[in-house]
Scaffold this motif. Structure first.
Motif, PDB file in Angstrom:
ATOM      1  N   GLY A 188       0.814  -1.201   0.000  1.00  0.00           N
ATOM      2  CA  GLY A 188       0.000   0.000   0.000  1.00  0.00           C
ATOM      3  C   GLY A 188       0.849   1.253   0.000  1.00  0.00           C
ATOM      4  O   GLY A 188       0.379   2.338   0.346  1.00  0.00           O
ATOM      5  N   GLN A 189       2.105   1.101  -0.381  1.00  0.00           N
ATOM      6  CA  GLN A 189       3.045   2.209  -0.448  1.00  0.00           C
ATOM      7  C   GLN A 189       3.619   2.299  -1.861  1.00  0.00           C
ATOM      8  O   GLN A 189       3.706   1.293  -2.577  1.00  0.00           O
ATOM      9  N   THR A 190       4.021   3.505  -2.225  1.00  0.00           N
ATOM     10  CA  THR A 190       4.652   3.751  -3.529  1.00  0.00           C
ATOM     11  C   THR A 190       5.941   4.524  -3.306  1.00  0.00           C
ATOM     12  O   THR A 190       5.985   5.435  -2.468  1.00  0.00           O
ATOM     13  N   ALA A 191       6.977   4.169  -4.028  1.00  0.00           N
ATOM     14  CA  ALA A 191       8.244   4.895  -3.969  1.00  0.00           C
ATOM     15  C   ALA A 191       8.253   5.988  -5.035  1.00  0.00           C
ATOM     16  O   ALA A 191       8.011   5.708  -6.214  1.00  0.00           O
ATOM     17  N   LEU A 192       8.497   7.209  -4.613  1.00  0.00           N
ATOM     18  CA  LEU A 192       8.723   8.323  -5.534  1.00  0.00           C
ATOM     19  C   LEU A 192      10.237   8.484  -5.656  1.00  0.00           C
ATOM     20  O   LEU A 192      10.943   8.635  -4.645  1.00  0.00           O
ATOM     21  N   VAL A 193      10.730   8.449  -6.872  1.00  0.00           N
ATOM     22  CA  VAL A 193      12.171   8.429  -7.107  1.00  0.00           C
ATOM     23  C   VAL A 193      12.567   9.610  -7.977  1.00  0.00           C
ATOM     24  O   VAL A 193      11.917   9.893  -8.995  1.00  0.00           O
ATOM     25  N   CYS A 194      13.625  10.297  -7.576  1.00  0.00           N
ATOM     26  CA  CYS A 194      14.141  11.415  -8.362  1.00  0.00           C
ATOM     27  C   CYS A 194      15.576  11.678  -7.948  1.00  0.00           C
ATOM     28  O   CYS A 194      16.124  11.012  -7.060  1.00  0.00           O
ATOM     29  N   ALA A 195      16.198  12.653  -8.583  1.00  0.00           N
ATOM     30  CA  ALA A 195      17.513  13.141  -8.181  1.00  0.00           C
ATOM     31  C   ALA A 195      17.412  14.637  -7.945  1.00  0.00           C
ATOM     32  O   ALA A 195      16.629  15.326  -8.611  1.00  0.00           O
ATOM     33  N   THR A 231       9.091   7.268   0.160  1.00  0.00           N
ATOM     34  CA  THR A 231       7.943   6.366   0.250  1.00  0.00           C
ATOM     35  C   THR A 231       6.728   7.073   0.849  1.00  0.00           C
ATOM     36  O   THR A 231       6.832   7.721   1.888  1.00  0.00           O
ATOM     37  N   GLU A 232       5.587   6.918   0.167  1.00  0.00           N
ATOM     38  CA  GLU A 232       4.316   7.469   0.641  1.00  0.00           C
ATOM     39  C   GLU A 232       3.219   6.420   0.446  1.00  0.00           C
ATOM     40  O   GLU A 232       3.387   5.461  -0.317  1.00  0.00           O
ATOM     41  N   ARG A 233       2.104   6.612   1.136  1.00  0.00           N
ATOM     42  CA  ARG A 233       0.934   5.780   0.870  1.00  0.00           C
ATOM     43  C   ARG A 233       0.499   5.984  -0.578  1.00  0.00           C
ATOM     44  O   ARG A 233       0.714   7.049  -1.158  1.00  0.00           O
ATOM     45  N   ASP A 234      -0.103   4.962  -1.166  1.00  0.00           N
ATOM     46  CA  ASP A 234      -0.372   4.961  -2.609  1.00  0.00           C
ATOM     47  C   ASP A 234      -1.118   6.213  -3.079  1.00  0.00           C
ATOM     48  O   ASP A 234      -0.713   6.866  -4.051  1.00  0.00           O
ATOM     49  N   ALA A 235      -2.214   6.546  -2.413  1.00  0.00           N
ATOM     50  CA  ALA A 235      -3.030   7.674  -2.877  1.00  0.00           C
ATOM     51  C   ALA A 235      -2.256   8.985  -2.790  1.00  0.00           C
ATOM     52  O   ALA A 235      -2.310   9.813  -3.699  1.00  0.00           O
ATOM     53  N   ARG A 236      -1.553   9.166  -1.692  1.00  0.00           N
ATOM     54  CA  ARG A 236      -0.764  10.380  -1.523  1.00  0.00           C
ATOM     55  C   ARG A 236       0.357  10.446  -2.567  1.00  0.00           C
ATOM     56  O   ARG A 236       0.640  11.515  -3.129  1.00  0.00           O
ATOM     57  N   ALA A 237       0.983   9.325  -2.859  1.00  0.00           N
ATOM     58  CA  ALA A 237       2.056   9.299  -3.857  1.00  0.00           C
ATOM     59  C   ALA A 237       1.518   9.671  -5.241  1.00  0.00           C
ATOM     60  O   ALA A 237       2.166  10.413  -5.988  1.00  0.00           O
ATOM     61  N   ARG A 238       0.334   9.174  -5.592  1.00  0.00           N
ATOM     62  CA  ARG A 238      -0.253   9.525  -6.891  1.00  0.00           C
ATOM     63  C   ARG A 238      -0.505  11.027  -6.977  1.00  0.00           C
ATOM     64  O   ARG A 238      -0.251  11.654  -8.019  1.00  0.00           O
ATOM     65  N   ALA A 239      -0.998  11.606  -5.881  1.00  0.00           N
ATOM     66  CA  ALA A 239      -1.284  13.040  -5.878  1.00  0.00           C
ATOM     67  C   ALA A 239      -0.001  13.856  -6.001  1.00  0.00           C
ATOM     68  O   ALA A 239       0.047  14.860  -6.732  1.00  0.00           O
ATOM     69  N   ILE A 240       1.052  13.427  -5.323  1.00  0.00           N
ATOM     70  CA  ILE A 240       2.329  14.154  -5.390  1.00  0.00           C
ATOM     71  C   ILE A 240       2.936  14.038  -6.780  1.00  0.00           C
ATOM     72  O   ILE A 240       3.416  15.018  -7.353  1.00  0.00           O
ATOM     73  N   GLN A 241       2.903  12.840  -7.345  1.00  0.00           N
ATOM     74  CA  GLN A 241       3.494  12.643  -8.673  1.00  0.00           C
ATOM     75  C   GLN A 241       2.764  13.465  -9.727  1.00  0.00           C
ATOM     76  O   GLN A 241       3.364  13.884 -10.728  1.00  0.00           O
TER      77      GLN A 241
END
Length: 404
Positions: A188-195, A231-241
Motif C-alpha cells: 500500500g506504499q509507492t516509492a517516488l524516485v528522483c535526483a 515512500t508514501e501511501r499509494d493515494a498520496r504518492a499519486r497526488a504528489i506525482q
C-alpha cells in the motif's frame, strides 16, 4: 549435443548482463536474450535512477572489469545516518550513525547512476566474444529436454543450451512457464524516485529518515547531487506525482529539511509500487531464477539490486564448480545447490525488510518510543554497530567468491 550456447539468459537488464559477464569470464558460452534494443538500454540521458551498491557488489563488479566506471562515475558511501521522526518536525534526538572508518575494508559501498552502470555492462558484454547478445528479441516459449533446454523467440527463432536463466523481472515469463509460483503482498506504499541538485556538499553521507508514511532515503551522488527514494501511501504518492515540479518540491521540502540548503530537481521523476514477492523456488527443470525474477523486497535497506547481484555471483560459482567436475550444469542436483544457497539469504532479507517497514511505517507512540531507544542503544554499542555496518556493506553471510 551441440548447443547454441552453454547458458541462455532471458532478460538483458542489470542482473542479466552481469550474469552473462560472470559466466563468460569463467569460460561459458552465453546467449543473452534481451527484449530491448541496445540503443534503448545504453541511452545517455539521466532519468533520475541510481543504485546503492554495497561493498560486496562493488568487489564483484571490479572482478568483472568494471572498476573504471565505478571509480570515475561512482560516489563512495562514507557514512550512513538513520533517524526517526515526522515531516516538518525533524528527526528524533536518538539516531544511529554508521562510519566506514569503523571497518577495515573501506567505503561501505558506492552510488552510481543507472545510465553509467548499464552502459558499462553493455560495453563489457559487447567486448566478450563468448557472449552472443540477442537484442530486440523476447523468449515466448521454453522446452526442457534430456540434457538441454530449447527456447523459442518472438521472431520464430529457436536457441538451445544446457540451462535457461530467468533474469526477466518480477513478472518473469521464465518462472511462469516453468510452473514456479510466487508468494507476497503489496504494502500500500509507492516509492517516488528522483535526483536533486543541492546547495551544500553531502560529504558522502547517506541518510535514511523514517516517517509514519514510509522512509525517505537521501543518497549521495557525485557533486552536490543526491538520489531520492521517498515512500508514501499509494493515494498520496499519486497526488504528489501529479503535481508540477514546483509543487513536487514543495511537498518534499518539509520531509527533506534544509541541511543541504536549497534543492532543485535534476533529471526525471518516476514512481513504482512497493511489494514483497518471492518465487516459491529458485530453480526448476533446466531453469534458474535470478534477481527480481526470484525476489523483490521493500527498498527500505537499499538491498534489492545487491541481492540480485549475490544471485549472479552464487549461480556463476555453482555453474563453474559443476563444469570443473564434469557435471551437467543444468542438472537438477546442480541447480538445487544454487537454490539452497540463495533461498535462506533471500528469505532472511525479506523478513528483515518487511519487519523494519512495519515497525517504522506507523505513528504508534509506544512503537516510536521503543524504536528510538533501539536506535540510540545500537549507536552506543560499538560491536553491534560494526556488525550492522558490515551487513550494510554486504560483507556478511556465505559470500560467493566474486564478492570476497
Amino acid at each position: 549435443m551441440m548447443h547454441d550456447a552453454d547458458i541462455l539468459i532471458a532478460g538483458g537488464g542489470l542482473s542479466g548482463t552481469a550474469l552473462a559477464l560472470a559466466l563468460a569470464r569463467a569460460g561459458r558460452r552465453v546467449a543473452l536474450i534481451d527484449p530491448a534494443a541496445v540503443e534503448t538500454r545504453a541511452a545517455e540521458g539521466f532519468d533520475g535512477r541510481s543504485y546503492a551498491l554495497a561493498l560486496g557488489s562493488v568487489r564483484m563488479l571490479r572482478a568483472l572489469g568494471l572498476g573504471g566506471p565505478l571509480a570515475e562515475q561512482g560516489q563512495p558511501i562514507l557514512e550512513i545516518k538513520v533517524s526517526d521522526g515526522r515531516a516538518g518536525e525533524g528527526p528524533s534526538p536518538l539516531w544511529l550513525h554508521f562510519d566506514h572508518a569503523e571497518i577495515e575494508e573501506g567505503p561501505m559501498g558506492h552510488m552510481i547512476e543507472d545510465r553509467f552502470l548499464r552502459r558499462a555492462l553493455l560495453e563489457a558484454v559487447a567486448a566478450d566474444a563468448r557472449i552472443d547478445h540477442v537484442a530486440g528479441a523476447r523468449v515466448v516459449g521454453q522446452h526442457p529436454g534430456a540434457g538441454h533446454v530449447t527456447v523459442t523467440l518472438d521472431d520464430g527463432r529457436q536457441l538451445s543450451g544446457a540451462l535457461l536463466v530467468g533474469c526477466d523481472g518480477v513478472q518473469s515469463g521464465t518462472a511462469r512457464r516453468a510452473g514456479i509460483r510466487r508468494t507476497g503482498w503489496r504494502y500500500g506504499q509507492t516509492a517516488l524516485v528522483c535526483a536533486l541538485q543541492h546547495e551544500r556538499p553531502h560529504h558522502g553521507i547517506a541518510h535514511q529518515f523514517f516517517m509514519p508514511e514510509g522512509p525517505l532515503a537521501i543518497l549521495p551522488l557525485p557533486g552536490n547531487r543526491a538520489s531520492i527514494v521517498w515512500t508514501e501511501r499509494d493515494a498520496r504518492a499519486r497526488a504528489i506525482q501529479a503535481l508540477d515540479d514546483d509543487g513536487y518540491l514543495a511537498a518534499l521540502r518539509p520531509r527533506f529539511g534544509d541541511f543541504l540548503g536549497q534543492i532543485a530537481l535534476a533529471g526525471a521523476r518516476y514512481t513504482y509500487p512497493l511489494e514483497l514477492s518471492l518465487a516459491q523456488d529458485f530453480a526448476a527443470d533446466r531453469v534458474a531464477l535470478v534477481g527480481d525474477a526470484a525476489h523483490r523486497v521493500h527498498p527500505i535497506a537499499g538491498q534489492g539490486l545487491n541481492a540480485g547481484l549475490r544471485d549472479v555471483a552464487a549461480l556463476a560459482q555453482v555453474v563453474d564448480e559443476a563444469a570443473r567436475r564434469g557435471e551437467d550444469i543444468g542438472a537438477a542436483d546442480v541447480l538445487a545447490r544454487y537454490a539452497r544457497w540463495r533461498r535462506f539469504d533471500t528469505a532472511a532479507l525479506a523478513v528483515a525488510t518487511d519487519g523494519f517497514n512495519r515497525l517504522f511505517s506507523n505513528d504508534n507512540p509506544l512503537l516510536r518510543f521503543g524504536r528510538d531507544l533501539g536506535l540510540g542503544a545500537v549507536a552506543h554499542l560499538p560491536r553491534l554497530r560494526r556488525s550492522f555496518i558490515r551487513e550494510a556493506a554486504g560483507l556478511t553471510g556465505d559470500l560467493p567468491a566474486l564478492m570476497r
